[in-house]
Structure formats: C-alpha cells, structure tokens
Design a protein around this motif. Structure first.
Motif, PDB file in Angstrom:
ATOM      1  N   THR A   1      83.698  33.976 -34.987  1.00 58.30           N
ATOM      2  CA  THR A   1      84.721  34.927 -35.399  1.00 58.30           C
ATOM      3  C   THR A   1      85.156  35.771 -34.210  1.00 58.30           C
ATOM      4  N   LYS A   2      86.480  35.940 -34.086  1.00 61.48           N
ATOM      5  CA  LYS A   2      87.029  36.784 -33.021  1.00 61.48           C
ATOM      6  C   LYS A   2      88.104  37.669 -33.610  1.00 61.48           C
ATOM      7  N   SER A   3      88.212  38.874 -33.074  1.00 57.66           N
ATOM      8  CA  SER A   3      89.268  39.788 -33.491  1.00 57.66           C
ATOM      9  C   SER A   3      90.080  40.155 -32.268  1.00 57.66           C
ATOM     10  N   LEU A   4      91.337  39.746 -32.261  1.00 62.72           N
ATOM     11  CA  LEU A   4      92.255  40.103 -31.182  1.00 62.72           C
ATOM     12  C   LEU A   4      93.478  40.746 -31.809  1.00 62.72           C
ATOM     13  N   GLY A   5      93.779  41.953 -31.382  1.00 63.43           N
ATOM     14  CA  GLY A   5      94.917  42.656 -31.950  1.00 63.43           C
ATOM     15  C   GLY A   5      94.715  43.020 -33.400  1.00 63.43           C
ATOM     16  N   GLY A   6      93.452  43.113 -33.842  1.00 62.09           N
ATOM     17  CA  GLY A   6      93.168  43.522 -35.207  1.00 62.09           C
ATOM     18  C   GLY A   6      93.211  42.400 -36.214  1.00 62.09           C
TER      19      GLY A   6
ATOM     20  N   ASP B   1      72.698  16.798 -45.895  1.00 58.39           N
ATOM     21  CA  ASP B   1      73.243  17.901 -45.106  1.00 58.39           C
ATOM     22  C   ASP B   1      72.918  19.218 -45.786  1.00 58.39           C
ATOM     23  N   ARG B   2      73.200  20.296 -45.118  1.00 57.20           N
ATOM     24  CA  ARG B   2      73.047  21.638 -45.680  1.00 57.20           C
ATOM     25  C   ARG B   2      74.061  22.551 -44.999  1.00 57.20           C
ATOM     26  N   PHE B   3      74.793  23.314 -45.809  1.00 55.72           N
ATOM     27  CA  PHE B   3      75.845  24.163 -45.263  1.00 55.72           C
ATOM     28  C   PHE B   3      75.532  25.636 -45.509  1.00 55.72           C
ATOM     29  N   ARG B   4      76.098  26.484 -44.661  1.00 52.02           N
ATOM     30  CA  ARG B   4      75.943  27.935 -44.792  1.00 52.02           C
ATOM     31  C   ARG B   4      77.342  28.549 -44.823  1.00 52.02           C
ATOM     32  N   PHE B   5      77.805  28.893 -46.026  1.00 47.18           N
ATOM     33  CA  PHE B   5      79.167  29.388 -46.164  1.00 47.18           C
ATOM     34  C   PHE B   5      79.217  30.911 -46.108  1.00 47.18           C
ATOM     35  N   HIS B   6      80.328  31.411 -45.566  1.00 45.83           N
ATOM     36  CA  HIS B   6      80.570  32.843 -45.483  1.00 45.83           C
ATOM     37  C   HIS B   6      81.894  33.156 -46.166  1.00 45.83           C
ATOM     38  N   SER B   7      81.960  34.315 -46.811  1.00 50.46           N
ATOM     39  CA  SER B   7      83.227  34.779 -47.376  1.00 50.46           C
ATOM     40  C   SER B   7      84.040  35.468 -46.288  1.00 50.46           C
ATOM     41  N   PHE B   8      85.288  35.757 -46.597  1.00 51.49           N
ATOM     42  CA  PHE B   8      86.147  36.449 -45.637  1.00 51.49           C
ATOM     43  C   PHE B   8      85.543  37.793 -45.249  1.00 51.49           C
ATOM     44  N   GLU B   9      85.022  38.521 -46.243  1.00 47.20           N
ATOM     45  CA  GLU B   9      84.445  39.829 -45.978  1.00 47.20           C
ATOM     46  C   GLU B   9      83.241  39.725 -45.047  1.00 47.20           C
ATOM     47  N   GLU B  10      82.433  38.691 -45.216  1.00 41.89           N
ATOM     48  CA  GLU B  10      81.265  38.505 -44.356  1.00 41.89           C
ATOM     49  C   GLU B  10      81.677  38.117 -42.937  1.00 41.89           C
ATOM     50  N   PHE B  11      82.684  37.256 -42.826  1.00 44.35           N
ATOM     51  CA  PHE B  11      83.195  36.916 -41.499  1.00 44.35           C
ATOM     52  C   PHE B  11      83.721  38.168 -40.803  1.00 44.35           C
ATOM     53  N   GLN B  12      84.444  38.988 -41.553  1.00 44.19           N
ATOM     54  CA  GLN B  12      85.027  40.198 -40.993  1.00 44.19           C
ATOM     55  C   GLN B  12      83.947  41.174 -40.537  1.00 44.19           C
ATOM     56  N   ALA B  13      82.876  41.287 -41.326  1.00 44.63           N
ATOM     57  CA  ALA B  13      81.789  42.207 -40.982  1.00 44.63           C
ATOM     58  C   ALA B  13      81.065  41.773 -39.706  1.00 44.63           C
ATOM     59  N   GLY B  14      80.983  40.454 -39.479  1.00 40.59           N
ATOM     60  CA  GLY B  14      80.280  39.949 -38.300  1.00 40.59           C
ATOM     61  C   GLY B  14      81.183  39.585 -37.154  1.00 40.59           C
ATOM     62  N   CYS B  15      82.436  40.038 -37.207  1.00 42.85           N
ATOM     63  CA  CYS B  15      83.418  39.645 -36.205  1.00 42.85           C
ATOM     64  C   CYS B  15      83.018  40.122 -34.810  1.00 42.85           C
ATOM     65  N   ASP B  16      83.159  39.249 -33.838  1.00 40.16           N
ATOM     66  CA  ASP B  16      82.883  39.532 -32.424  1.00 40.16           C
ATOM     67  C   ASP B  16      81.418  39.838 -32.134  1.00 40.16           C
ATOM     68  N   SER B  17      80.534  39.538 -33.068  1.00 38.39           N
ATOM     69  CA  SER B  17      79.111  39.847 -32.861  1.00 38.39           C
ATOM     70  C   SER B  17      78.390  38.772 -32.058  1.00 38.39           C
ATOM     71  N   LYS B  18      78.974  37.585 -31.937  1.00 38.88           N
ATOM     72  CA  LYS B  18      78.366  36.448 -31.246  1.00 38.88           C
ATOM     73  C   LYS B  18      77.001  36.109 -31.840  1.00 38.88           C
ATOM     74  N   GLY B  19      76.886  36.328 -33.128  1.00 35.26           N
ATOM     75  CA  GLY B  19      75.630  36.055 -33.821  1.00 35.26           C
ATOM     76  C   GLY B  19      75.621  34.673 -34.434  1.00 35.26           C
TER      77      GLY B  19
END
Length: 504
Positions: A230-235, A133-151
């Motif tokens: 990632t989704k941001s609802l209500g901040g 297998d191979r995984f691609r991990f993201h930190s909280f900051e990276e998830f937050q930066a790409g939030c709602d981007s649908k990337g």
C-alpha cells in the motif's frame, strides 16, 4: 505412528518422531523433517544494489498453516531444479530464522531457511491431504490503516471496473507491446460494496494479468492479486504488486469462484461507481514527485503536476536535430546526417524541442525538460518553425552560432500550466533531477462571477497518484531523443535546418 493433534488421519513415515508441523517451528537449527506443499517461490532482489538476496517461498503444511521459506544465493543452484509450485516436498534439516519485519507474506514469526545440510525431496503418495493455497485478505479500511507502513503484504479480491482506463462493458484491448514498455497495468478494483481502489500490476504480475485476461473467452470480471503493498501519494491509496504477487481471475481459485457467485447475485454492485469518476485526472506536487523518487520504488511512472514557469534555463540548448522519420537524434556522418535507430544515411534532419525550463509550485522547484509535442503545446509553434524563422531573420550568420531561446519560449515565463511529467530511470538512478514533460494539459478555470470581478483564480485540484499511459500520452520522441542534446559539433547541421525551412 504419530497421531495428529487436530484429529486428522495419522501421519505415517519411517521417521514419525522427527516430523515437525509449522506451528512447532522455532528459531534455531532443526534436525527434523518438514512436509509441505510449495505454493509459490520468487526471486528477492535488493532494489538499490541490484543484487540477488535469495529465493523466497510460501509453504503450506497439512494443517493449513503457512510459513515463509528462504534459500540463500549460494544454495539456489542445489535446490532450484527440484522446485515446482504446487508440488509436495520433504525437507530434512533446516534453520528457523526470525521472520522479517518488512513485506512479510505470512503470519508465522519464523522463516524456514535452507541450511548447509538441508535435503529437499519430492513427497510421493502422501497419505494426508494438503491444501492448495491460503489467502490473507484485507478490507479497504485495513489497507488504509496500514498504508506506507512497509509491513505485511496482504491479498486483495474484487471486481474490475477499468483496465488501463477501458471499461469492461466492451472488451478492453491490451497492447502488450505498450504494457511491456510501461512495465505495468493499471486496474481499478472494487471490493464488494467498498470504494474503487487503483491497483498497479508491475512486471511479471502485469505479464501474468495479460496472459490470463486473454485466456478467457468472455471478459473476466473478478480479480485476486496476492501480497500487494500500500502506498499513499497525494492522499490517494494505491495498491502495488511485489515480486511475490500472483494473479487469479474468475474461475482460477475458490475465492474468485465464490466472489463471482456473489457478484452474479448482486448485479447492482457492478454499477455502483461511474467510470468517469474513477478516471478523473489527479495531480501530485513537485515535492511529492521527488518523494516518490527518493522512496526507492524503482518504477518509472507518469504524473500530472500544476506548476508556474519561473525562467528558461540559460546556457542550455533548446532543440536538437532529429531524424524526420523516428525523431531520434541524428548523428553527423562524413557527408550527410545519419540515424542510428533507422540505420539510414543521408536522412532529412528536423529540429525537435528539448528545452529546459525552471518551474515551481508551493512545495518545490524543479527543472522540466520539454520534448516533442509538449513544446508545441506550450508555445503554439513547432521547433522547426522557430529555427527556420531565426535563420530567415539572421541570414548566413546564424549558421555559425547557437540559436538562442526564441521569444515564443521566453514569453511563457510566469504562466501556470498542468504538466504531464515522466519519472525516468535516470531520475530513479540519481543521474538527473530534471523531469521530462510529455504533455501539457489545459488548466481548469472556475466560472467567472460578479464576485470574482473577472479575475482568474485556478481551481484547487485534488492531490492524487496516477501512472501509466492514461495519464499522459507517451512522447513521440524516442528514449534516445530524450537523452540527446545539441552540442557544438551540431552547429554545421543548422545550415541543413535552414535549407529545410521551405518544407516546414
């Protein structure tokens, strides 16, 4: 014999010159061979049209490179029976298409698409090893930066703090019937020393989570979930699973094993966040709830919303006659009331709330539908009590006319409340904008001080995102009841409701 450029053992094959590695795959047709391990495959559906787009796959070659694969619907039957996650395959002839820009699961710019002349076969006795297998991990900051981007969809790894609101210090009880009804599990996850993140596992991922969670003799702690959105609802940042997501726990794969080892060496990390903090109720505005519906997530959900009652919806009925046992809308038989859900005839009918009220907040207006206990929580009176009171005051003339909105409901106009509302499939399908209220919560009040002069000023609640059974309890009224309303043909049943008043 072809020597691999990374210095690994040579590849042996009858067609060495026609074997291609993933790093060399480009767009366009290829009459060559790929060798890979099939990591995972899943169905891709169009959420709006409800049509099957095709089968998507995650493939890894002998160099550890990962690429996405795709089979169109017309070719699924030909290849699906041969496919088994974890097995090795050879693929002769394929088409390299540009990787999609939304919801990508690999870094490669190209997708391996099965073409009309593609031939898939099992790779027997491979002389070279393939990674599992191979995984691609993201930190909280990276998830937050790409939030709602649908990337790109990345993987999350951490230790669980809560499972459907239950602490792991005990043994959380997973109600699979309730989870199947809600279609999701809510897990609060903390990654290393980062903040706690809400992770929503939907449908197959929720079922996989339950199965794995119960398979461990001791309560598992570490959770790895792949390809989360990632989704941001209500901040508030929330992670949600997709159809491509997979679930792993403590000893399933090397990253979870390594994380378990780290957590064992850093026990203080498991105590950084108090469970009461992460279970604090959060709210959405009416506008944000409608945005959730318009986003096309296609997921039923529960939210908390603070709104002011503007009016009752005149011209609508505010109750229906239900089965006393299951609260499903009763139907009129030849001589008695019947329940389609219980299958019983000659049942006792009981009035239940189904009142429509107009509400507003600073963002939007909406119509809320009060069901079951929510009506009692608002008025302090049961629907049956109000109906009986009307008949008692009006005598037999009440049997032949609609029972108007009672004063107990009308007097709530102008009041502000915390409502638990449910986004139903009817909302998601565009059949209704009315939001179902399942529970009404007490308002939070600031302490009265001399400076405030005793005037009431509601506190400002944090905007946020919450779904699931821990936000608001499911209504005791069934789904059939929620859609049922009292028609003119039910007027005769009011006489029965009158006769029931002594049992209220």
């Amino acid at each position: 014999m072809a020597i691999k450029p990374n210095g690994k053992s040579p590849v042996t094959s009858d067609h060495d010159d026609r074997i291609m590695l993933f790093r060399d795959v480009t767009t366009g047709p290829h009459e060559t061979q790929l060798r890979f391990r099939l990591i995972h495959f899943w169905e891709a559906w169009n959420p709006l049209k409800k049509t099957l787009i095709g089968i998507e796959m995650l493939l890894i070659d002998e160099e550890g490179s990962v690429i996405q694969g795709f089979i169109s619907p017309s070719r699924i039957e030909r290849h699906l029976s041969k496919m088994k996650p974890g097995s090795l395959y050879k693929l002769n002839n394929f088409y390299g298409s540009s990787n999609k820009t939304m919801y990508r699961v690999s870094d490669h710019a190209v997708t391996v698409s099965f073409s009309w002349n593609s031939e898939l076969s099992v790779l027997e006795d491979s002389p070279t090893p393939f990674d599992e297998d191979r995984f691609r991990f993201h930190s909280f900051e990276e998830f937050q930066a790409g939030c709602d981007s649908k990337g790109d969809l990345y993987d999350v790894l951490g230790h669980m703090k809560l499972v459907n609101g239950q602490c792991l210090t005990g043994t959380p009880v997973l109600d699979e019937v309730e989870i199947a009804r809600a279609r999701h599990v809510l897990v609060h996850v903390q990654s290393y020393d980062g903040p706690v993140v809400k992770l929503y596992l939907w449908d197959q991922a929720a079922r996989d989570f339950c199965k794995k969670f119960k398979s461990y003799e001791r309560t598992p702690t570490v959770l790895l979930v792949t390809t989360v959105n990632t989704k941001s609802l209500g901040g508030t940042l929330a992670l949600t699973t997709m159809s491509s997501s997979r679930v792993f726990m403590d000893c399933d794969v090397q990253p979870t094993v390594d994380y378990s080892s780290w957590l064992g060496s850093n026990p203080q990390s498991a105590e950084l966040v108090n469970a009461e903090v992460v279970t604090k109720r959060e709210t959405l505005t009416i506008g944000e709830i409608f945005s959730y519906i318009r986003d096309g997530s296609n997921k039923e959900a529960f939210f908390e919303c603070t709104a002011t009652i503007d009016d009752v919806v005149h011209g609508s009925t505010w109750y229906y006659i239900s089965c006393s046992g299951c609260h499903t809308k009763a139907t009129k038989g030849p001589t008695s009331l019947m329940c389609s859900k219980c299958g019983k005839v000659n049942i006792s009918g009981v009035p239940q709330y189904r009142a429509q009220i107009s509400v507003y907040d600073n963002s939007e207006q909406a119509v809320f539908v009060l069901l079951g206990d929510a009506g009692f929580e608002l008025t302090g009176k049961h629907a049956a009590e109000l109906v009986s009171s009307y008949f008692e005051a009006n005598g037999d003339q009440g049997v032949t006319q609609e029972v108007p909105f009672p004063e107990a409901l009308i007097s709530t106009i102008g009041q502000k409340h915390n409502f638990c509302v449910k986004v139903t499939q009817h909302n998601l399908d565009g059949k209704s904008r009315s939001l179902t209220v399942t529970k009404i919560l007490p308002m939070e009040s600031p302490p009265v001080t001399e400076a405030s002069g005793g005037n009431y000023n509601p506190t400002t609640l944090e905007d946020g995102f919450e779904t699931g059974t821990k936000v608001c309890e499911a209504s005791k009224v069934s789904g059939d009841s929620a859609e049922g309303s009292k028609s003119n043909g039910d007027i005769d049943e009011m006489g029965k409701a009158k006769r029931l008043k002594r049992g209220v």
